[in-house]
Motif scaffolding. Structure first.
Motif, PDB file in Angstrom:
ATOM      1  N   ASN A   1       0.912  -1.495  -0.009  1.00 46.01           N
ATOM      2  CA  ASN A   1      -0.006  -0.028  -0.043  1.00 46.01           C
ATOM      3  C   ASN A   1       0.864   1.249  -0.227  1.00 46.01           C
ATOM      4  O   ASN A   1       0.440   2.292  -0.534  1.00 46.01           O
ATOM      5  CB  ASN A   1      -0.874   0.117   1.165  1.00 46.01           C
ATOM      6  N   ALA A   2       2.238   1.167   0.546  1.00 42.56           N
ATOM      7  CA  ALA A   2       2.884   2.463   0.809  1.00 42.56           C
ATOM      8  C   ALA A   2       2.933   3.265  -0.577  1.00 42.56           C
ATOM      9  O   ALA A   2       3.424   2.553  -1.462  1.00 42.56           O
ATOM     10  CB  ALA A   2       4.258   2.109   1.294  1.00 42.56           C
ATOM     11  N   GLY A   3       2.773   4.514  -0.578  1.00 46.84           N
ATOM     12  CA  GLY A   3       2.804   5.247  -1.804  1.00 46.84           C
ATOM     13  C   GLY A   3       3.011   6.753  -1.759  1.00 46.84           C
ATOM     14  O   GLY A   3       2.828   6.907  -0.436  1.00 46.84           O
ATOM     15  N   ILE A   4       3.729   7.554  -2.604  1.00 48.70           N
ATOM     16  CA  ILE A   4       4.117   8.741  -2.499  1.00 48.70           C
ATOM     17  C   ILE A   4       3.717   9.493  -3.767  1.00 48.70           C
ATOM     18  O   ILE A   4       3.495   8.851  -4.873  1.00 48.70           O
ATOM     19  CB  ILE A   4       5.442   9.039  -1.896  1.00 48.70           C
TER      20      ILE A   4
ATOM     21  N   SER B   1      -2.753   0.330  -6.377  1.00 45.72           N
ATOM     22  CA  SER B   1      -2.352   1.050  -7.446  1.00 45.72           C
ATOM     23  C   SER B   1      -3.294   2.297  -7.821  1.00 45.72           C
ATOM     24  O   SER B   1      -3.768   2.769  -6.716  1.00 45.72           O
ATOM     25  CB  SER B   1      -2.590   0.002  -8.833  1.00 45.72           C
ATOM     26  N   SER B   2      -3.605   2.659  -8.852  1.00 49.33           N
ATOM     27  CA  SER B   2      -4.540   4.002  -9.145  1.00 49.33           C
ATOM     28  C   SER B   2      -4.923   3.869 -10.678  1.00 49.33           C
ATOM     29  O   SER B   2      -4.240   3.291 -11.283  1.00 49.33           O
ATOM     30  CB  SER B   2      -3.772   5.057  -8.727  1.00 49.33           C
ATOM     31  N   GLU B   3      -6.195   4.197 -10.829  1.00 41.67           N
ATOM     32  CA  GLU B   3      -6.427   4.176 -12.373  1.00 41.67           C
ATOM     33  C   GLU B   3      -5.619   5.204 -13.112  1.00 41.67           C
ATOM     34  O   GLU B   3      -5.519   5.141 -14.354  1.00 41.67           O
ATOM     35  CB  GLU B   3      -8.135   4.647 -12.432  1.00 41.67           C
TER      36      GLU B   3
ATOM     37  N   PRO C   1      -7.932   2.356  -5.074  1.00 45.84           N
ATOM     38  CA  PRO C   1      -9.117   2.730  -3.892  1.00 45.84           C
ATOM     39  C   PRO C   1     -10.075   3.886  -4.441  1.00 45.84           C
ATOM     40  O   PRO C   1     -10.931   4.162  -3.568  1.00 45.84           O
ATOM     41  CB  PRO C   1      -8.072   3.291  -2.863  1.00 45.84           C
ATOM     42  N   GLY C   2      -9.850   4.423  -5.652  1.00 45.32           N
ATOM     43  CA  GLY C   2     -10.546   5.557  -5.816  1.00 45.32           C
ATOM     44  C   GLY C   2     -10.086   6.633  -5.265  1.00 45.32           C
ATOM     45  O   GLY C   2      -8.926   6.634  -4.787  1.00 45.32           O
ATOM     46  N   TRP C   3     -10.494   8.057  -5.569  1.00 44.58           N
ATOM     47  CA  TRP C   3     -10.277   9.299  -4.894  1.00 44.58           C
ATOM     48  C   TRP C   3     -10.589   9.257  -3.410  1.00 44.58           C
ATOM     49  O   TRP C   3     -11.983   9.134  -3.248  1.00 44.58           O
ATOM     50  CB  TRP C   3     -10.643  10.477  -5.726  1.00 44.58           C
ATOM     51  N   VAL C   4      -9.755   9.334  -2.429  1.00 47.20           N
ATOM     52  CA  VAL C   4     -10.136   8.955  -1.067  1.00 47.20           C
ATOM     53  C   VAL C   4      -9.383  10.152  -0.218  1.00 47.20           C
ATOM     54  O   VAL C   4      -8.374  10.747  -0.520  1.00 47.20           O
ATOM     55  CB  VAL C   4      -9.193   7.636  -0.831  1.00 47.20           C
ATOM     56  N   ALA C   5     -10.146  10.679   0.610  1.00 52.87           N
ATOM     57  CA  ALA C   5      -9.702  11.956   1.358  1.00 52.87           C
ATOM     58  C   ALA C   5      -8.743  11.617   2.418  1.00 52.87           C
ATOM     59  O   ALA C   5      -9.148  11.372   3.589  1.00 52.87           O
ATOM     60  CB  ALA C   5     -10.999  12.382   2.044  1.00 52.87           C
ATOM     61  N   THR C   6      -7.538  11.491   2.046  1.00 52.83           N
ATOM     62  CA  THR C   6      -6.230  11.146   2.909  1.00 52.83           C
ATOM     63  C   THR C   6      -5.348  12.270   2.662  1.00 52.83           C
ATOM     64  O   THR C   6      -5.401  13.198   1.918  1.00 52.83           O
ATOM     65  CB  THR C   6      -5.540   9.827   2.389  1.00 52.83           C
ATOM     66  N   ASP C   7      -4.272  12.324   3.464  1.00 48.59           N
ATOM     67  CA  ASP C   7      -3.318  13.317   3.246  1.00 48.59           C
ATOM     68  C   ASP C   7      -2.694  13.302   1.870  1.00 48.59           C
ATOM     69  O   ASP C   7      -2.917  14.592   1.139  1.00 48.59           O
ATOM     70  CB  ASP C   7      -1.833  13.088   4.037  1.00 48.59           C
TER      71      ASP C   7
HETATM   72  N1  LIG Z   1      -5.797   8.914  -1.631  1.00 52.62           N
HETATM   73  C1  LIG Z   1      -6.284   8.451  -2.889  1.00 52.62           C
HETATM   74  O1  LIG Z   1      -7.106   9.119  -3.453  1.00 52.62           O
HETATM   75  C2  LIG Z   1      -5.345   7.503  -3.580  1.00 52.62           C
HETATM   76  C3  LIG Z   1      -5.874   7.328  -4.988  1.00 52.62           C
HETATM   77  C4  LIG Z   1      -5.300   6.212  -5.775  1.00 52.62           C
HETATM   78  C5  LIG Z   1      -4.146   5.447  -5.252  1.00 52.62           C
HETATM   79  N2  LIG Z   1      -3.859   5.597  -4.068  1.00 52.62           N
HETATM   80  C6  LIG Z   1      -2.963   4.817  -3.666  1.00 52.62           C
HETATM   81  O2  LIG Z   1      -3.285   4.468  -2.028  1.00 52.62           O
HETATM   82  C7  LIG Z   1      -2.024   4.170  -1.395  1.00 52.62           C
HETATM   83  C8  LIG Z   1      -2.160   4.875   0.026  1.00 52.62           C
HETATM   84  O3  LIG Z   1      -2.390   6.138  -0.228  1.00 52.62           O
HETATM   85  P1  LIG Z   1      -2.850   7.458   0.840  1.00 52.62           P
HETATM   86  O4  LIG Z   1      -4.106   8.133   0.244  1.00 52.62           O
HETATM   87  O5  LIG Z   1      -3.407   6.721   2.069  1.00 52.62           O
HETATM   88  O6  LIG Z   1      -1.540   8.101   1.170  1.00 52.62           O
HETATM   89  P2  LIG Z   1      -0.939   8.844   2.495  1.00 52.62           P
HETATM   90  O7  LIG Z   1      -2.071   9.265   3.363  1.00 52.62           O
HETATM   91  O8  LIG Z   1      -0.232   9.834   1.816  1.00 52.62           O
HETATM   92  O9  LIG Z   1      -0.295   7.829   3.285  1.00 52.62           O
HETATM   93  C9  LIG Z   1       0.857   6.940   2.822  1.00 52.62           C
HETATM   94  C10 LIG Z   1       1.397   6.094   3.659  1.00 52.62           C
HETATM   95  O10 LIG Z   1       2.550   5.330   2.911  1.00 52.62           O
HETATM   96  C11 LIG Z   1       3.826   5.555   3.822  1.00 52.62           C
HETATM   97  N3  LIG Z   1       4.997   5.620   3.186  1.00 52.62           N
HETATM   98  C12 LIG Z   1       5.664   6.638   2.430  1.00 52.62           C
HETATM   99  N4  LIG Z   1       6.811   5.889   2.066  1.00 52.62           N
HETATM  100  C13 LIG Z   1       6.905   4.856   2.673  1.00 52.62           C
HETATM  101  C14 LIG Z   1       8.102   4.086   2.659  1.00 52.62           C
HETATM  102  N5  LIG Z   1       9.235   4.262   2.061  1.00 52.62           N
HETATM  103  N6  LIG Z   1       8.050   2.876   3.474  1.00 52.62           N
HETATM  104  C15 LIG Z   1       6.845   2.606   4.104  1.00 52.62           C
HETATM  105  N7  LIG Z   1       5.946   3.346   4.229  1.00 52.62           N
HETATM  106  C16 LIG Z   1       5.925   4.559   3.436  1.00 52.62           C
HETATM  107  C17 LIG Z   1       3.442   6.794   4.587  1.00 52.62           C
HETATM  108  O11 LIG Z   1       4.209   6.748   5.999  1.00 52.62           O
HETATM  109  P3  LIG Z   1       4.651   7.891   6.669  1.00 52.62           P
HETATM  110  O12 LIG Z   1       3.731   8.333   7.797  1.00 52.62           O
HETATM  111  O13 LIG Z   1       6.106   7.560   7.286  1.00 52.62           O
HETATM  112  O14 LIG Z   1       5.028   9.040   5.514  1.00 52.62           O
HETATM  113  C18 LIG Z   1       1.974   6.702   4.966  1.00 52.62           C
HETATM  114  O15 LIG Z   1       1.570   5.725   5.968  1.00 52.62           O
HETATM  115  C19 LIG Z   1      -0.981   4.742  -2.132  1.00 52.62           C
HETATM  116  O16 LIG Z   1      -0.262   3.469  -2.752  1.00 52.62           O
HETATM  117  C20 LIG Z   1      -1.545   5.746  -3.096  1.00 52.62           C
HETATM  118  O17 LIG Z   1      -0.824   5.671  -4.330  1.00 52.62           O
HETATM  119  C21 LIG Z   1      -4.386   6.664  -3.063  1.00 52.62           C
END
Ligand SMILES: NC(=O)c1ccc[n+]([C@@H]2O[C@H](COP(=O)([O-])OP(=O)(O)OC[C@H]3O[C@@H](n4cnc5c(N)ncnc54)[C@H](OP(=O)(O)O)[C@@H]3O)[C@@H](O)[C@H]2O)c1
Length: 245
Positions: free
Chosen positions: A100-103, A153-155, A199-205
């Motif tokens: 899941n980890a992503g940036i 992943s992501s669309e 996961p869709g567009w999700v209200a996270t950081d």
């Molecule tokens: N939110 C969306 O709308 C959305 C849409 C499509 C896909 N996604 C995918 O969903 C996943 C989760 O996204 P999110 O929205 O939950 O993001 P987020 O709120 O920014 O959280 C990201 C998480 O990844 C961790 N992380 C970053 N670099 C890491 C590393 N090197 N090793 C281990 N952990 C690491 C962060 O840890 P720290 O706290 O240490 O930074 C945090 O726990 C990602 O793969 C993202 O691409 C999200």
């Protein structure tokens, strides 16, 4: 060294990367609510411990969900190797790996002017991270009776719908989708179901305000975790429905 307590837990052992906040943390919460032993991993050991403590305390109706913190930085070979060794020692297997980890949702960038250092940095976490983690944990997944590997992943990584913008993110997720196909093909004979989910567009950081609730994004991930043994492998899904590659 042979596992000392292989029957150590009859519950499903699941590991989620990047679970200190956002979707990963909620995936851990939902898995633990299903009765899994959920390994909440993070690149900061303190943040992982804090998040695991909060989820254990937050169990409904007095339940104490089995959430355990583990240090795992997906960009760090040593950290991933130590985490895999700890899971091997403790459980002798892994049933579910959620990468899941992503940036780097780089809305300010365009492919034609991209900072390639940022592109490379995104790939280090979003592509090589899941790849490194998969390599380390595949032997433990093979030791499971019902192994599942889920790449979040992501669309935005779909070639079928690829447009301009967010080049670091989109290219890294397209490559993650390719990895998903390769792992699915190579692990099919071992019964490991490997799928990518959006996961869709999700209200996270990362997603920012306006996206859907984190519980819905996490539920989209859980679909691929809870597939039956005759479920799909090598697929790309959101909310249980196929997405075009
Ligand atoms: N939110 C969306 O709308 C959305 C849409 C499509 C896909 N996604 C995918 O969903 C996943 C989760 O996204 P999110 O929205 O939950 O993001 P987020 O709120 O920014 O959280 C990201 C998480 O990844 C961790 N992380 C970053 N670099 C890491 C590393 N090197 N090793 C281990 N952990 C690491 C962060 O840890 P720290 O706290 O240490 O930074 C945090 O726990 C990602 O793969 C993202 O691409 C999200």
């Amino acid at each position: 060294m042979p596992p000392t307590s292989a029957a150590r837990t009859a519950t499903t052992v699941s590991l989620v990367t990047g679970a200190t906040r956002g979707i990963g943390r909620e995936v851990v919460r939902q898995l633990a609510a299903l009765g899994h032993t959920a390994l909440l991993t993070g690149r900061s050991p303190d943040a992982a411990r804090r998040a695991a403590d909060e989820l254990r305390e937050g169990g409904r109706d007095g339940a104490r969900p089995d959430v355990r913190p583990l240090w795992l930085d997906v960009t760090d070979d040593r950290s991933v190797a130590i985490a895999a060794a700890q899971v091997a020692d403790e459980f002798g297997r892994l049933d579910v790996l959620v990468n899941n980890a992503g940036i780097a949702y780089d809305t300010g960038q365009h492919a034609v002017t991209a900072d390639l250092r940022a592109v490379r940095e995104a790939a280090e976490t979003n592509l090589y991270g899941p790849w490194r983690t998969a390599i380390a944990f595949v032997p433990l997944l093979r030791a499971s009776a019902h192994p599942r590997l889920v790449n979040v992943s992501s669309e935005a990584g779909s070639l079928a719908n690829m447009g301009g913008g967010t080049p670091a993110f989109a290219a890294s997720k397209a490559a993650l989708n390719a990895l998903t196909r390769m792992l699915a093909a190579e692990l099919r004979a071992d019964g490991v179901l490997v799928n990518a989910v959006c996961p869709g567009w999700v209200a996270t950081d990362m997603g920012g305000p306006g996206g859907r609730p984190v519980a819905e994004g996490a539920a989209s991930v859980l679909y691929a975790v809870t597939l039956p043994d005759d479920g799909p492998t090598g697929g790309f899904f959101r909310d249980g429905r196929p997405l075009p590659w």
